[in-house]
Design an enzyme around this catalytic site. Structure first.
Site, PDB file in Angstrom:
ATOM      1  CB  SER A   9     -12.048  42.383 -60.312  1.00 25.78           C
ATOM      2  OG  SER A   9     -13.057  41.353 -59.416  1.00 25.78           O
ATOM      3  CG  HIS A  34     -13.206  41.213 -64.259  1.00 28.46           C
ATOM      4  ND1 HIS A  34     -12.755  40.733 -65.323  1.00 28.46           N
ATOM      5  CD2 HIS A  34     -13.136  40.706 -63.886  1.00 28.46           C
ATOM      6  CE1 HIS A  34     -12.892  39.059 -65.581  1.00 28.46           C
ATOM      7  NE2 HIS A  34     -13.175  39.381 -64.054  1.00 28.46           N
ATOM      8  CG  ASP A  36     -15.881  38.638 -61.495  1.00 31.18           C
ATOM      9  OD1 ASP A  36     -15.974  37.917 -62.576  1.00 31.18           O
ATOM     10  OD2 ASP A  36     -15.296  39.185 -60.903  1.00 31.18           O
ATOM     11  CG  MET A  38     -20.625  35.353 -60.003  1.00 29.35           C
ATOM     12  SD  MET A  38     -20.009  35.347 -58.528  1.00 29.35           S
ATOM     13  CE  MET A  38     -18.222  35.597 -58.986  1.00 29.35           C
ATOM     14  CG  HIS A  67     -15.461  36.571 -65.441  1.00 28.23           C
ATOM     15  ND1 HIS A  67     -14.830  35.758 -64.587  1.00 28.23           N
ATOM     16  CD2 HIS A  67     -15.640  35.352 -66.497  1.00 28.23           C
ATOM     17  CE1 HIS A  67     -14.942  35.067 -64.585  1.00 28.23           C
ATOM     18  NE2 HIS A  67     -15.293  33.936 -65.819  1.00 28.23           N
ATOM     19  CG  MET A  69     -18.137  33.384 -63.640  1.00 25.95           C
ATOM     20  SD  MET A  69     -17.362  33.831 -62.630  1.00 25.95           S
ATOM     21  CE  MET A  69     -17.246  35.361 -62.459  1.00 25.95           C
ATOM     22  CG  MET A 138     -12.084  30.997 -64.944  1.00 26.83           C
ATOM     23  SD  MET A 138     -12.556  32.906 -64.569  1.00 26.83           S
ATOM     24  CE  MET A 138     -12.388  32.592 -62.807  1.00 26.83           C
ATOM     25  N   GLY A 143     -16.183  32.331 -59.009  1.00 24.54           N
ATOM     26  CA  GLY A 143     -17.490  32.359 -57.258  1.00 24.54           C
ATOM     27  C   GLY A 143     -16.904  33.790 -56.958  1.00 24.54           C
ATOM     28  CG  PHE A 144     -16.827  32.291 -53.560  1.00 25.93           C
ATOM     29  CD1 PHE A 144     -18.090  33.132 -52.855  1.00 25.93           C
ATOM     30  CD2 PHE A 144     -16.651  31.365 -54.352  1.00 25.93           C
ATOM     31  CE1 PHE A 144     -18.810  32.619 -52.758  1.00 25.93           C
ATOM     32  CE2 PHE A 144     -18.195  30.975 -53.867  1.00 25.93           C
ATOM     33  CZ  PHE A 144     -18.730  31.164 -53.218  1.00 25.93           C
ATOM     34  CG  ASP A 176     -10.745  36.856 -62.829  1.00 27.33           C
ATOM     35  OD1 ASP A 176     -10.803  36.780 -62.197  1.00 27.33           O
ATOM     36  OD2 ASP A 176     -12.104  36.083 -64.305  1.00 27.33           O
ATOM     37  N   GLY A 198      -8.560  41.821 -58.302  1.00 29.25           N
ATOM     38  CA  GLY A 198      -9.232  42.455 -57.285  1.00 29.25           C
ATOM     39  C   GLY A 198      -9.128  41.765 -56.060  1.00 29.25           C
TER      40      GLY A 198
HETATM   41  C1  DX5 Z   1     -13.300  35.306 -59.647  1.00 28.73           C
HETATM   42  C2  DX5 Z   1     -13.404  35.991 -60.185  1.00 28.73           C
HETATM   43  C3  DX5 Z   1     -12.398  37.124 -60.406  1.00 28.73           C
HETATM   44  C4  DX5 Z   1     -12.539  37.338 -58.741  1.00 28.73           C
HETATM   45  C5  DX5 Z   1     -11.113  37.709 -58.956  1.00 28.73           C
HETATM   46  O1  DX5 Z   1     -14.494  34.008 -59.698  1.00 28.73           O
HETATM   47  O2  DX5 Z   1     -14.123  35.767 -62.252  1.00 28.73           O
HETATM   48  O3  DX5 Z   1     -12.463  37.759 -61.160  1.00 28.73           O
HETATM   49  O4  DX5 Z   1     -12.580  39.052 -58.561  1.00 28.73           O
HETATM   50  O5  DX5 Z   1     -10.620  37.881 -57.367  1.00 28.73           O
HETATM   51  P1  DX5 Z   1      -9.241  38.550 -56.811  1.00 28.73           P
HETATM   52  O6  DX5 Z   1      -8.729  38.703 -57.868  1.00 28.73           O
HETATM   53  O7  DX5 Z   1      -9.950  38.115 -55.298  1.00 28.73           O
HETATM   54  O8  DX5 Z   1      -8.286  36.419 -57.043  1.00 28.73           O
HETATM   55 ZN    ZN Z   2     -14.249  37.404 -62.880  1.00 30.37          ZN
END
Ligand code: DX5
Ligand code: ZN
Length: 220
Positions: A9, A34, A36, A38, A67, A69, A138, A143-144, A176, A198
């Site tokens: 990520s 990956h 993300d 948002m 991905h 969002m 998920m 989000g984070f 994820d 990530g």
């Molecule tokens: C959260 C993201 C993830 C995030 C995963 O909304 O979709 O892809 O980057 O991060 P870690 O591996 O730190 O949980």
């Molecule tokens: Zn993601």
């Protein structure tokens, strides 16, 4: 079920050195990057979008796992395809028609996947199982990065893997959020074969050592 793959990520990477980071991840043995994306509406955070994807696409040959969002993914599919996405996953909780969105992704030659948030039951995915390349469960609230793994999500992974096996479907199940050396084994045992990683990966002394530790932990 296929051999496990790791999708790193980018959200946790150093944004000031993305091209170098992409090369390091490529040499370190990750299978995909990956992204993300948002929009601050679908999730309470804003990350990055098309120019970043396009820039990383120019600096690596790695497979790009996007991905989305965002509230209306269908509207932006052509742009994400043009920016280099190899796989686009979008949320069933978004406002776009899922059938049309899958069709738009596939028409552009990319792989398509549907994603469910922790509060959405696995049954929501079943109508799309024969149409997609990836189902993403998920394991944190989207989000984070850096959140704790929600162990109870593994029941959904198990149910979807059982369904895929029963119907002999050729798809990957992606997880994820919160994947690390303590959670990867349970995720793979439940039937996940595409692991987004990530914060864990970027905290390791080196990418290849981190990838190896995850692969070892998964196979124990
Ligand atoms: C959260 C993201 C993830 C995030 C995963 O909304 O979709 O892809 O980057 O991060 P870690 O591996 O730190 O949980
Ligand atoms: Zn993601």
């Amino acid at each position: 079920m296929k051999q496990m793959m790791i999708s790193a990520s980018v959200l946790s990477a150093d944004m000031a050195n993305l091209a170098a980071m992409a090369k390091e991840l490529e040499c370190g043995g990750v299978d995909m990057l990956h992204f993300d994306v948002m929009d601050g509406v679908f999730v309470p955070n804003i990350s990055f979008g098309l120019p970043i994807l396009e820039a990383v696409h120019r600096s690596t040959d790695l497979f790009l796992d996007v991905h989305l969002m965002i509230i209306d993914p269908l509207r932006y599919i052509p742009q994400f395809l043009a920016a280099g996405a190899d796989l686009i996953t979008f949320h069933l909780e978004s406002e776009s028609d899922p059938y049309e969105t899958i069709r738009a992704i596939k028409a552009g030659g990319a792989q398509a996947g549907v994603v469910i948030k922790p509060g959405t039951p696995y049954e929501a995915v079943l109508p799309f199982m024969e149409l997609v390349d990836v189902v993403l469960v998920m394991t944190v609230e989207p989000g984070f990065g850096g959140q704790s793994f929600m162990w109870e999500m593994l029941d959904k992974v198990k149910a979807l893997r059982a369904y895929a096996e029963e119907k002999q479907l050729d798809l990957r199940i992606e997880v994820d959020g919160g994947i690390n050396d303590k959670t990867v084994h349970a995720a793979v045992s439940a039937g996940a074969d595409l692991l987004v990683v990530g914060s864990y990966l970027f905290k390791q002394p080196g990418i290849s050592a981190g990838v190896q530790t995850l692969k070892d932990a998964a196979s124990v």
